[in-house]
Design a protein around this motif. Structure first.
Motif, PDB file in Angstrom:
ATOM      1  N   LEU A 149       0.795  -1.150   0.071  1.00  0.00           N
ATOM      2  CA  LEU A 149       0.121  -0.120   0.108  1.00  0.00           C
ATOM      3  C   LEU A 149       0.755   1.256   0.042  1.00  0.00           C
ATOM      4  CD1 LEU A 149      -2.552  -1.092   2.443  1.00  0.00           C
ATOM      5  CD2 LEU A 149      -2.961  -0.939  -0.041  1.00  0.00           C
ATOM      6  N   ARG A 150       0.438   2.071  -0.870  1.00  0.00           N
ATOM      7  CA  ARG A 150       1.115   3.614  -0.617  1.00  0.00           C
ATOM      8  C   ARG A 150       0.279   4.574  -0.099  1.00  0.00           C
ATOM      9  NH1 ARG A 150       3.382   6.230  -5.919  1.00  0.00           N
ATOM     10  NH2 ARG A 150       5.093   4.753  -5.508  1.00  0.00           N
ATOM     11  N   GLY A 151      -1.039   4.424   0.171  1.00  0.00           N
ATOM     12  CA  GLY A 151      -1.969   5.239   0.772  1.00  0.00           C
ATOM     13  C   GLY A 151      -3.298   5.010   0.367  1.00  0.00           C
ATOM     14  N   VAL A 152      -4.154   5.988   0.778  1.00  0.00           N
ATOM     15  CA  VAL A 152      -5.484   6.042   0.529  1.00  0.00           C
ATOM     16  C   VAL A 152      -6.130   7.504  -0.406  1.00  0.00           C
ATOM     17  CG1 VAL A 152      -8.171   5.929   1.418  1.00  0.00           C
ATOM     18  CG2 VAL A 152      -6.338   4.652   2.476  1.00  0.00           C
ATOM     19  N   ARG A 153      -7.040   7.291  -1.209  1.00  0.00           N
ATOM     20  CA  ARG A 153      -7.431   8.544  -1.928  1.00  0.00           C
ATOM     21  C   ARG A 153      -8.846   8.357  -2.132  1.00  0.00           C
ATOM     22  NH1 ARG A 153      -4.608   8.196  -6.486  1.00  0.00           N
ATOM     23  NH2 ARG A 153      -2.932   9.461  -5.697  1.00  0.00           N
ATOM     24  N   ASN A 154      -9.521   9.229  -1.398  1.00  0.00           N
ATOM     25  CA  ASN A 154     -11.160   9.354  -1.761  1.00  0.00           C
ATOM     26  C   ASN A 154     -11.772   7.708  -1.214  1.00  0.00           C
ATOM     27  OD1 ASN A 154     -11.243  11.604  -2.655  1.00  0.00           O
ATOM     28  ND2 ASN A 154     -10.828  11.287  -4.707  1.00  0.00           N
ATOM     29  N   HIS A 155     -11.251   7.083  -0.229  1.00  0.00           N
ATOM     30  CA  HIS A 155     -11.781   5.894   0.158  1.00  0.00           C
ATOM     31  C   HIS A 155     -11.143   4.719  -0.522  1.00  0.00           C
ATOM     32  CE1 HIS A 155     -13.894   8.580   2.796  1.00  0.00           C
ATOM     33  NE2 HIS A 155     -15.010   8.765   1.898  1.00  0.00           N
ATOM     34  N   ARG A 156     -10.330   5.088  -1.618  1.00  0.00           N
ATOM     35  CA  ARG A 156      -9.641   4.008  -2.514  1.00  0.00           C
ATOM     36  C   ARG A 156      -8.326   3.367  -1.995  1.00  0.00           C
ATOM     37  NH1 ARG A 156     -12.592   4.343  -7.729  1.00  0.00           N
ATOM     38  NH2 ARG A 156     -10.678   3.721  -8.770  1.00  0.00           N
ATOM     39  N   LEU A 157      -8.147   2.414  -2.110  1.00  0.00           N
ATOM     40  CA  LEU A 157      -6.831   1.894  -1.697  1.00  0.00           C
ATOM     41  C   LEU A 157      -5.775   2.236  -2.903  1.00  0.00           C
ATOM     42  CD1 LEU A 157      -7.304  -1.531  -0.029  1.00  0.00           C
ATOM     43  CD2 LEU A 157      -7.018   0.545   1.147  1.00  0.00           C
ATOM     44  N   VAL A 158      -4.431   2.968  -2.358  1.00  0.00           N
ATOM     45  CA  VAL A 158      -3.685   3.095  -3.522  1.00  0.00           C
ATOM     46  C   VAL A 158      -2.385   2.183  -3.216  1.00  0.00           C
ATOM     47  CG1 VAL A 158      -2.153   4.984  -4.621  1.00  0.00           C
ATOM     48  CG2 VAL A 158      -4.383   5.366  -3.715  1.00  0.00           C
ATOM     49  N   PHE A 159      -2.077   1.498  -4.529  1.00  0.00           N
ATOM     50  CA  PHE A 159      -0.956   0.642  -4.371  1.00  0.00           C
ATOM     51  C   PHE A 159       0.336   1.084  -4.849  1.00  0.00           C
ATOM     52  CE2 PHE A 159      -4.870  -1.677  -5.276  1.00  0.00           C
ATOM     53  CZ  PHE A 159      -4.864  -2.522  -3.829  1.00  0.00           C
ATOM     54  N   ALA A 160       1.477   0.524  -4.232  1.00  0.00           N
ATOM     55  CA  ALA A 160       2.951   1.019  -4.589  1.00  0.00           C
ATOM     56  C   ALA A 160       3.183   0.596  -5.979  1.00  0.00           C
ATOM     57  CB  ALA A 160       3.608   0.379  -3.448  1.00  0.00           C
ATOM     58  N   GLN A 161       2.409  -0.625  -6.459  1.00  0.00           N
ATOM     59  CA  GLN A 161       2.944  -1.179  -7.691  1.00  0.00           C
ATOM     60  C   GLN A 161       1.450  -1.629  -8.369  1.00  0.00           C
ATOM     61  OE1 GLN A 161       5.728  -4.184  -6.984  1.00  0.00           O
ATOM     62  NE2 GLN A 161       7.502  -2.833  -7.308  1.00  0.00           N
ATOM     63  N   ARG A 162       1.342  -1.783  -9.517  1.00  0.00           N
ATOM     64  CA  ARG A 162       0.095  -2.210 -10.344  1.00  0.00           C
ATOM     65  C   ARG A 162      -0.029  -3.693  -9.877  1.00  0.00           C
ATOM     66  NH1 ARG A 162      -1.854   1.149 -13.815  1.00  0.00           N
ATOM     67  NH2 ARG A 162      -0.747   2.955 -14.470  1.00  0.00           N
ATOM     68  N   GLU A 210       0.501  -2.613   7.275  1.00  0.00           N
ATOM     69  CA  GLU A 210       0.313  -1.780   6.098  1.00  0.00           C
ATOM     70  C   GLU A 210      -1.132  -1.291   6.239  1.00  0.00           C
ATOM     71  OE1 GLU A 210       1.580  -2.330   2.463  1.00  0.00           O
ATOM     72  OE2 GLU A 210       3.937  -2.474   3.035  1.00  0.00           O
ATOM     73  N   ALA A 211      -2.009  -2.257   6.425  1.00  0.00           N
ATOM     74  CA  ALA A 211      -3.435  -1.997   6.373  1.00  0.00           C
ATOM     75  C   ALA A 211      -3.824  -1.018   7.578  1.00  0.00           C
ATOM     76  CB  ALA A 211      -4.435  -3.232   6.576  1.00  0.00           C
ATOM     77  N   LYS A 212      -3.176  -1.260   8.678  1.00  0.00           N
ATOM     78  CA  LYS A 212      -3.496  -0.340   9.882  1.00  0.00           C
ATOM     79  C   LYS A 212      -3.164   1.038   9.530  1.00  0.00           C
ATOM     80  CE  LYS A 212      -4.277  -3.976  13.555  1.00  0.00           C
ATOM     81  NZ  LYS A 212      -3.840  -4.140  14.962  1.00  0.00           N
ATOM     82  N   SER A 213      -1.931   1.157   9.020  1.00  0.00           N
ATOM     83  CA  SER A 213      -1.299   2.235   8.834  1.00  0.00           C
ATOM     84  C   SER A 213      -2.200   3.227   7.957  1.00  0.00           C
ATOM     85  CB  SER A 213      -0.065   2.129   7.943  1.00  0.00           C
ATOM     86  OG  SER A 213      -0.049   1.809   6.739  1.00  0.00           O
ATOM     87  N   VAL A 214      -2.863   2.711   7.128  1.00  0.00           N
ATOM     88  CA  VAL A 214      -4.061   3.614   6.095  1.00  0.00           C
ATOM     89  C   VAL A 214      -5.305   3.761   6.863  1.00  0.00           C
ATOM     90  CG1 VAL A 214      -2.696   3.446   4.370  1.00  0.00           C
ATOM     91  CG2 VAL A 214      -4.385   1.720   4.728  1.00  0.00           C
ATOM     92  N   GLY A 215      -5.583   2.864   7.989  1.00  0.00           N
ATOM     93  CA  GLY A 215      -6.698   2.972   8.436  1.00  0.00           C
ATOM     94  C   GLY A 215      -7.830   1.747   7.961  1.00  0.00           C
ATOM     95  N   PHE A 216      -7.074   0.820   7.248  1.00  0.00           N
ATOM     96  CA  PHE A 216      -8.076  -0.242   6.777  1.00  0.00           C
ATOM     97  C   PHE A 216      -8.166  -1.140   7.640  1.00  0.00           C
ATOM     98  CE2 PHE A 216      -8.376  -4.321   4.541  1.00  0.00           C
ATOM     99  CZ  PHE A 216      -9.085  -4.214   3.714  1.00  0.00           C
ATOM    100  N   PRO A 217      -9.502  -1.973   7.884  1.00  0.00           N
ATOM    101  CA  PRO A 217     -10.728  -1.954   7.049  1.00  0.00           C
ATOM    102  C   PRO A 217     -11.637  -1.022   7.657  1.00  0.00           C
ATOM    103  CG  PRO A 217     -10.770  -3.922   8.581  1.00  0.00           C
ATOM    104  CD  PRO A 217      -9.644  -3.042   9.246  1.00  0.00           C
ATOM    105  N   ASP A 218     -11.246  -0.011   8.391  1.00  0.00           N
ATOM    106  CA  ASP A 218     -12.475   0.902   9.004  1.00  0.00           C
ATOM    107  C   ASP A 218     -12.763   1.947   8.251  1.00  0.00           C
ATOM    108  OD1 ASP A 218     -12.653  -0.661  11.238  1.00  0.00           O
ATOM    109  OD2 ASP A 218     -10.803   0.062  12.052  1.00  0.00           O
TER     110      ASP A 218
END
Length: 242
Positions: A149-162, A210-218
């Motif tokens: 994960l790279r982060g979150v944008r508009n509730h969408r998960l953003v990945f470091a690679q495709r 990594e999930a917790k670092s971006v607030g997933f799955p909440d």
């Protein structure tokens, strides 16, 4: 090659009908075989589908009798073995009543593979999804892909690679609407993780850290996609039944 270029140049710069004729013949001689191969390939490649109980494959399977057929009826199924085939392809080996045995990849059904493979295996009392998941969670030879994960944008998960999906697309972001479910699993190769199942049957892991670092799955839209660890049902449905 030099002579061919000379003919092309002469036809383009002059009015010599002989050169024009020779050029047409030369181009046809070079391009013709390729056009034939392309058209022949298009005629032989067929999409995989299931209609009215008949499974149509894009390739022929060798029957136990020695003949080849592109179709079989679900009533012929007597057994199925969900597994990872040669090259790491996810799918199942099926056995028909006449002794024919063959492998079908999950990705063969263009985004409906998980749904169709679940139904075919269920007809012979096998749980396709749970058996394949168990193999990939153990990770002895084949493993789930771990998405970074790279982060979150508009509730969408953003990945470091495709991420390559079952439909052949490569995605960099993922919205909750494109996800069927997520569940917590623990693997010997990645520790505590979230297993995400997309609508098209694509699977991948996200590490718990990594999930917790971006607030997933909440995150908004994601919480209701979770599966209860004990029942395997959506958490929202499980809670309402309780």
């Amino acid at each position: 090659m030099a002579a061919f270029v000379f003919l092309v140049y002469g036809a383009l710069t002059g009015d010599n009908p002989f050169l024009n004729l020779v050029l047409v013949i030369a181009i046809y001689a070079v391009v013709g075989p390729f056009l034939y191969l392309i058209s022949a390939h298009a005629l032989h490649v067929r999409s995989n589908s299931v209609r009215h109980g008949t499974v149509s494959l894009g390739y022929p399977i060798r029957r136990a009798s020695g003949g080849r057929k592109r179709t079989f009826h679900v009533s012929e199924l007597v057994d199925a073995k969900p597994e990872i085939g040669r090259g790491g392809y996810i799918g199942a080996t099926f056995l028909l009543s006449d002794g024919t045995r063959f492998f079908i990849e999950q990705s063969a059904f263009e985004g409906r593979g998980l749904e169709i493979m679940n139904k075919l295996c269920r007809l012979v009392g096998k749980s396709y999804e749970s058996e394949v998941k168990a193999i990939l969670v153990q990770g002895r030879r084949y493993r789930f892909h771990i998405a970074r994960l790279r982060g979150v944008r508009n509730h969408r998960l953003v990945f470091a690679q495709r991420i390559r999906t079952e439909t052949g697309n490569a995605i960099r972001e993922l919205a909750p609407d494109d996800v069927q479910s997520w569940e917590t699993v623990s693997t010997p190769y990645a520790g505590p993780t979230y297993l995400v199942t997309m609508m098209d049957g694509t699977w991948f892991l996200i590490t718990e850290a990594e999930a917790k670092s971006v607030g997933f799955p909440d995150l908004p839209g994601w919480a209701g996609k979770g599966l209860d660890k004990d029942s395997g049902k959506p958490m929202s449905l499980h809670s309402s039944e309780a």
